[in-house]
Scaffold this motif. Structure first.
Motif, short mmCIF file in Angstrom:
data_model
loop_
_atom_site.label_atom_id
_atom_site.label_comp_id
_atom_site.label_asym_id
_atom_site.label_seq_id
_atom_site.Cartn_x
_atom_site.Cartn_y
_atom_site.Cartn_z
N ALA A 239 0.83 -1.20 0.00
CA ALA A 239 0.00 0.00 0.00
C ALA A 239 0.87 1.26 0.00
O ALA A 239 0.56 2.22 -0.72
N ASN A 240 1.94 1.27 0.77
CA ASN A 240 2.83 2.43 0.79
C ASN A 240 3.50 2.63 -0.57
O ASN A 240 3.67 3.78 -1.02
N ASP A 241 3.86 1.53 -1.23
CA ASP A 241 4.44 1.65 -2.57
C ASP A 241 3.44 2.24 -3.56
O ASP A 241 3.80 3.08 -4.40
N LYS A 242 2.19 1.81 -3.45
CA LYS A 242 1.15 2.35 -4.33
C LYS A 242 0.92 3.83 -4.06
O LYS A 242 0.69 4.61 -5.00
N ILE A 243 0.97 4.21 -2.80
CA ILE A 243 0.80 5.64 -2.45
C ILE A 243 1.93 6.47 -3.04
O ILE A 243 1.69 7.54 -3.62
N ASP A 244 3.16 6.00 -2.90
CA ASP A 244 4.30 6.73 -3.46
C ASP A 244 4.18 6.86 -4.97
O ASP A 244 4.44 7.94 -5.54
N GLU A 245 3.80 5.78 -5.63
CA GLU A 245 3.66 5.82 -7.09
C GLU A 245 2.52 6.75 -7.50
O GLU A 245 2.64 7.50 -8.48
N ALA A 246 1.41 6.71 -6.74
CA ALA A 246 0.27 7.59 -7.06
C ALA A 246 0.65 9.06 -6.87
O ALA A 246 0.24 9.92 -7.65
N LYS A 247 1.45 9.34 -5.83
CA LYS A 247 1.88 10.73 -5.61
C LYS A 247 2.76 11.20 -6.76
O LYS A 247 2.65 12.36 -7.21
N LYS A 248 3.64 10.33 -7.24
CA LYS A 248 4.50 10.70 -8.37
C LYS A 248 3.66 10.96 -9.62
O LYS A 248 3.89 11.94 -10.35
#
Length: 263
Positions: free
Chosen positions: A67-76
């Motif tokens: 989930a944290n990886d998805k959040i980082d990618e979504a922010k980018k």
């Protein structure tokens, strides 16, 4: 086998063998548990092992990381979306719109870029006008696509927080179960030790009474009653031993898991 270092002392071979046997049996029963004392240090070790080896906690850690990886990618991606929404109108302005039928050819990208570098006020004003509105909308949070992305990111963050709370609750529950299991084991260990002492004394008492009975100082009814009493004492010792093994297995199951519980 550890013999006494004093050469003048007579070692009790039977006692040494019994002690070594009991120590080896206890080592086998304890398995891979680092300790089994009711102390804060031992409890902390057992709880740490239980939390670190929990399959459910490892699964939650994996989901939280995903989930944290998805959040980082979504922010980018959202940052790129905002940047494109601001720069796209300016790029379109520099590229120039295709001329309408019957109209002269407009300035191209190279011409516009060269003109801006030369300080052409009209081109600079046009470029500022092209990117000004998107820039203002972005700073005010009025970009619809960026807002949709922000909502999706917020949903992911909420789910991640829920997973983290669930993880913390499960870890606390696991530590509590280990603490209770250690207390139960310590109680059963004490009961078994006491029952062994009582059983040993009962056996000695029965031997004394048996000699009296064989010499004719007692009757058969009393003798049989003493045998039943001794058997009940032995049965209680076995019950205490079974409880000790069961509580030890439960503790090992919590700390070491299914594969190592019997080791």
């Amino acid at each position: 086998m550890n013999l006494n270092q004093n050469p003048f002392s007579k070692p009790d071979i039977d006692k040494l063998i019994a002690d070594e046997f009991n120590e080896d049996m206890w080592r086998i029963l304890r398995g891979r548990l680092p300790c089994l004392e009711t102390s804060s240090t031992c409890l902390d070790q057992l709880q740490s092992l239980s939390v670190e080896g929990s399959p459910l906690l490892r699964e939650l850690d994996s989901r939280i990381q995903e989930a944290n990886d998805k959040i980082d990618e979504a922010k980018k991606r959202n940052s790129r979306t905002v940047a494109l929404s601001i720069l796209t109108p300016g790029l379109q302005y520099l590229l120039g719109l295709p001329p309408l039928p019957g109209q002269p050819q407009q300035r191209g990208f190279i011409d516009n870029l060269f003109g801006i570098l030369q300080g052409n006020i009209g081109l600079i004003n046009g470029l500022i006008s092209a990117i000004g509105v998107p820039f203002f909308r972005a700073t005010q949070g009025a970009n619809e696509e960026a807002n949709r992305n922000a909502i999706a990111i917020s949903d992911l963050q909420i789910k991640t927080a829920e997973l983290q709370r669930a993880r913390a609750q499960l870890a606390d529950t696991t530590r509590e179960k280990v603490a209770l299991a250690l207390v139960k084991f310590d109680e059963s260990r004490t009961d078994f030790q006491i029952s062994q002492v009582i059983a040993s004394r009962s056996v000695n008492q029965f031997k004394i009474f048996e000699r009296q009975y064989l010499s004719g100082d007692s009757n058969t009814e009393t003798y049989l009653s003493k045998i039943n009493q001794l058997d009940r004492t032995k049965a209680q010792t076995y019950t205490s031993w079974a409880k000790l093994r069961r509580n030890l297995f439960e503790l090992k199951l919590l700390v070491l898991g299914v594969k190592d519980a019997d080791v």
